[in-house]
Design a protein around this motif. Structure first.
Motif, PDB file in Angstrom:
ATOM      1  N   VAL A 344       7.506  -6.505 -43.649  1.00 40.04           N
ATOM      2  CA  VAL A 344       7.646  -5.345 -42.773  1.00 40.04           C
ATOM      3  C   VAL A 344       8.100  -5.847 -41.411  1.00 40.04           C
ATOM      4  O   VAL A 344       7.513  -6.792 -40.871  1.00 40.04           O
ATOM      5  CB  VAL A 344       6.318  -4.580 -42.618  1.00 40.04           C
ATOM      6  N   LEU A 370      11.559   3.343 -42.164  1.00 33.90           N
ATOM      7  CA  LEU A 370      10.555   4.368 -41.908  1.00 33.90           C
ATOM      8  C   LEU A 370      10.576   4.650 -40.411  1.00 33.90           C
ATOM      9  O   LEU A 370      10.163   3.809 -39.609  1.00 33.90           O
ATOM     10  CB  LEU A 370       9.166   3.890 -42.346  1.00 33.90           C
ATOM     11  N   SER A 375      13.018   8.353 -43.846  1.00 34.60           N
ATOM     12  CA  SER A 375      11.705   8.121 -44.463  1.00 34.60           C
ATOM     13  C   SER A 375      11.921   7.559 -45.865  1.00 34.60           C
ATOM     14  O   SER A 375      12.068   8.307 -46.834  1.00 34.60           O
ATOM     15  CB  SER A 375      10.894   9.421 -44.521  1.00 34.60           C
ATOM     16  N   LEU A 377       9.890   5.005 -47.224  1.00 40.20           N
ATOM     17  CA  LEU A 377       8.719   4.183 -47.524  1.00 40.20           C
ATOM     18  C   LEU A 377       8.516   4.032 -49.031  1.00 40.20           C
ATOM     19  O   LEU A 377       8.235   2.936 -49.522  1.00 40.20           O
ATOM     20  CB  LEU A 377       7.473   4.785 -46.872  1.00 40.20           C
ATOM     21  N   TRP A 380      10.620   1.378 -50.674  1.00 41.18           N
ATOM     22  CA  TRP A 380      10.152   0.006 -50.414  1.00 41.18           C
ATOM     23  C   TRP A 380       8.868  -0.283 -51.181  1.00 41.18           C
ATOM     24  O   TRP A 380       8.713  -1.349 -51.782  1.00 41.18           O
ATOM     25  CB  TRP A 380       9.934  -0.194 -48.911  1.00 41.18           C
ATOM     26  N   GLN A 381       7.923   0.668 -51.174  1.00 41.40           N
ATOM     27  CA  GLN A 381       6.635   0.456 -51.852  1.00 41.40           C
ATOM     28  C   GLN A 381       6.818   0.233 -53.349  1.00 41.40           C
ATOM     29  O   GLN A 381       6.055  -0.511 -53.972  1.00 41.40           O
ATOM     30  CB  GLN A 381       5.709   1.646 -51.603  1.00 41.40           C
ATOM     31  N   LEU A 388      10.970  -3.599 -45.158  1.00 42.34           N
ATOM     32  CA  LEU A 388      10.762  -2.266 -44.593  1.00 42.34           C
ATOM     33  C   LEU A 388      10.965  -2.358 -43.091  1.00 42.34           C
ATOM     34  O   LEU A 388      10.261  -3.095 -42.401  1.00 42.34           O
ATOM     35  CB  LEU A 388       9.360  -1.744 -44.891  1.00 42.34           C
ATOM     36  N   ALA A 390      10.399  -0.620 -39.845  1.00 41.75           N
ATOM     37  CA  ALA A 390       9.484   0.441 -39.441  1.00 41.75           C
ATOM     38  C   ALA A 390       9.479   0.636 -37.930  1.00 41.75           C
ATOM     39  O   ALA A 390       9.271  -0.319 -37.184  1.00 41.75           O
ATOM     40  CB  ALA A 390       8.063   0.133 -39.919  1.00 41.75           C
ATOM     41  N   GLY A 395       5.257   3.678 -38.236  1.00 39.54           N
ATOM     42  CA  GLY A 395       4.647   2.739 -39.175  1.00 39.54           C
ATOM     43  C   GLY A 395       3.242   2.337 -38.809  1.00 39.54           C
ATOM     44  O   GLY A 395       2.764   1.292 -39.243  1.00 39.54           O
ATOM     45  N   ILE A 399      -0.556   5.108 -43.496  1.00 42.50           N
ATOM     46  CA  ILE A 399       0.272   4.621 -44.594  1.00 42.50           C
ATOM     47  C   ILE A 399      -0.246   3.270 -45.076  1.00 42.50           C
ATOM     48  O   ILE A 399      -0.997   2.592 -44.372  1.00 42.50           O
ATOM     49  CB  ILE A 399       1.757   4.499 -44.200  1.00 42.50           C
ATOM     50  N   LEU A 401       0.831  -0.436 -46.257  1.00 46.07           N
ATOM     51  CA  LEU A 401       1.903  -1.438 -46.262  1.00 46.07           C
ATOM     52  C   LEU A 401       1.432  -2.749 -46.881  1.00 46.07           C
ATOM     53  O   LEU A 401       1.984  -3.808 -46.596  1.00 46.07           O
ATOM     54  CB  LEU A 401       2.396  -1.688 -44.827  1.00 46.07           C
TER      55      LEU A 401
END
Length: 481
Positions: A344, A370, A375, A377, A380-381, A388, A390, A395, A399, A401
């Motif tokens: 991140v 993000l 948006s 996210l 990436w997740q 990511l 952010a 960020g 949320i 991460l």
């Protein structure tokens, strides 16, 4: 990593994997003349290398490292070796002639130089005359190009250096064949004498039905002709590699602290430093009428100064103009060193986010964003991208991460609450690995005051106001008194 009470390091204070790695490296030196610590980010490669230096007793140590890492070696030597730390000369002068002159006046100790200049004359000649007894290649995967000038020159230097140590978390950055150029420096006898012989040992021409296999390499020859090669006998390559390599993954280390913080020093270009100084001077001159430094007027200039350190300055019409690529370059270098591990990267301004995406592209990594404008996210997740990007405010709240164990701050928020919330998105229930928080800090700028305040868990605004209040006031005609 926290320093000990007296700032020094003893064998008992090394983590378990570090003690094992030091012993392994010393044994590899005895049998092969070289060793590779293939340790992931945050596992303490520099600390272990300093311990190896002490054990070897080498009077002259040459450390070759990426430019952004140069200041780390002097700081870590003092931090972990204390009174036992040898003199450290960081060759960060402009021009190889100035570097060569500085080296000529240096007797014994640790010399730190970057990959971009180590092979250039007259510095290259001065280094060979200095005759190091230990060569340390930090982020040694930078030597992966068998035809690269730095890689070939360092390989020739290594042939006359008694001990060679490589440090990297990504020894095979782009594939198994990368290892040959690294071992040309560390232990050239382990693999074939030439890259052509090495490639012939571990590849064969791919058949048409194999052209799209994952283990097929594509190379470009003369005239742009493409050739495809099927990897083979990788078990033998791995066994040969581990004659001198010690591998540590952060997930496997039980005694790492829950998290560590790192500051990555960034040198702004002379032109960017001039822009930065001009903005500060305008602010100081604006106080000539006796205006008091308040949170309101301090934050106006602080915002502008932070834009400069990030690389872009916004004009009165809201348009962004590039003034520096120093942080972008440092981030691309850092991401390249990390490899394809999920990361991140936090940024503050829109221009910062654009720079982060560009750094990812340079490092060959995919990225999602993000922010208030995008948006992504979930992408990436789910593993769709590696990095990511952010925006700090977006960020920092509500949320998860924890897919990443590494977070990098490209630019810092002035809100302590936002900063702590962003950290808590990564270091939270569900995180099973030791976390690394890295921060890109432009030397000699407001970044330093902000980072120190955040590290001390102090309110940043007060630190900025105090810092600006300490600036020299303008003289009668607007000059500094």
């Amino acid at each position: 990593m926290a320093p000990t009470v007296d700032g020094t390091m003893s064998e008992g204070e090394l983590w378990g994997h570090q003690r094992e790695g030091v012993s392994y490296a010393l044994n590899a030196f005895e049998w092969h003349g070289g060793a590779l610590l293939a340790w992931e980010m945050g596992t303490g490669k520099t600390r272990a290398a300093l311990s190896i230096m002490l054990h070897l007793g080498a009077e002259r140590v040459l450390v070759v490292a990426p430019k952004a890492v140069l200041p780390v070696w002097e700081r870590e030597a003092v931090k972990f070796l204390g009174h036992r730390a040898p003199p450290v000369l960081v060759l960060d002068h402009n021009g190889t002639k100035a570097k060569a002159e500085a080296l000529a006046a240096f007797d014994a100790g640790i010399v730190v130089v970057n990959y971009e200049s180590v092979w250039r004359e007259p510095l290259a000649r001065a280094i060979k005359s200095w005759a190091p007894g230990l060569l340390v290649c930090d982020e040694v995967h930078r030597l992966k190009s068998n035809r690269g000038k730095a890689s070939r020159w360092i390989g020739s230097l290594a042939s006359s250096t008694p001990a060679r140590l490589g440090l990297t978390g990504t020894p095979l950055a782009h594939g198994p064949l990368d290892i040959w150029a690294l071992y040309r420096t560390l232990a050239p006898h382990i693999f074939a004498r030439t890259y052509g012989e090495f490639r012939a040992r571990y590849t064969r021409p791919a058949m048409r039905s194999e052209e799209h296999d994952a283990d097929v390499l594509v190379t470009a020859g003369r005239g742009g002709m493409l050739s495809r090669w099927k990897l083979r006998d990788l078990d033998h390559l791995t066994a040969a590699m581990y004659q001198i390599a010690h591998r540590v993954r952060a997930d496997d280390v039980l005694d790492l602290p829950e998290s560590t913080d790192q500051a990555i020093a960034v040198d702004l270009e002379p032109s960017a430093r001039r822009v930065y100084r001009d903005l500060k001077s305008e602010y100081i001159a604006g106080l000539g009428g006796g205006e008091v430094v308040t949170a309101a007027n301090a934050m106006v200039v602080a915002l502008r100064l932070a834009q400069v350190t990030g690389g872009s300055l916004r004009d009165e019409d809201g348009e962004w103009h590039e003034v520096s690529t120093a942080k972008l370059d440092a981030l691309a270098s850092t991401l390249d060193d990390i490899g394809d591990e999920p990361v991140v990267v936090f940024g503050r301004f829109r221009a910062d986010l654009d720079a982060i995406h560009l750094a990812c592209k340079r490092a060959g990594l995919s990225s999602s964003e993000l922010s208030g404008r995008r948006s992504e996210l979930a992408e990436w997740q789910s593993g769709g991208t590696t990095v990511l990007v952010a925006q700090v405010a977006a960020g920092s709240v509500g949320i998860d991460l924890t897919r990443a164990r590494i977070a990098i701050w490209y630019s810092l928020s002035y809100s302590l609450a936002e900063y702590l919330q962003a950290r808590a998105r990564i270091l939270r229930p569900g995180q099973t690995r030791a976390v690394v928080f890295a921060h890109l800090i432009a030397k000699g700028t407001i970044d330093i005051e902000v980072y120190r305040a955040l590290a001390a868990r102090a309110e940043v605004v007060g630190a900025i106001v105090d810092g600006l209040r300490s600036l020299p006031l303008p003289g009668p005609s607007g000059r500094r008194s």
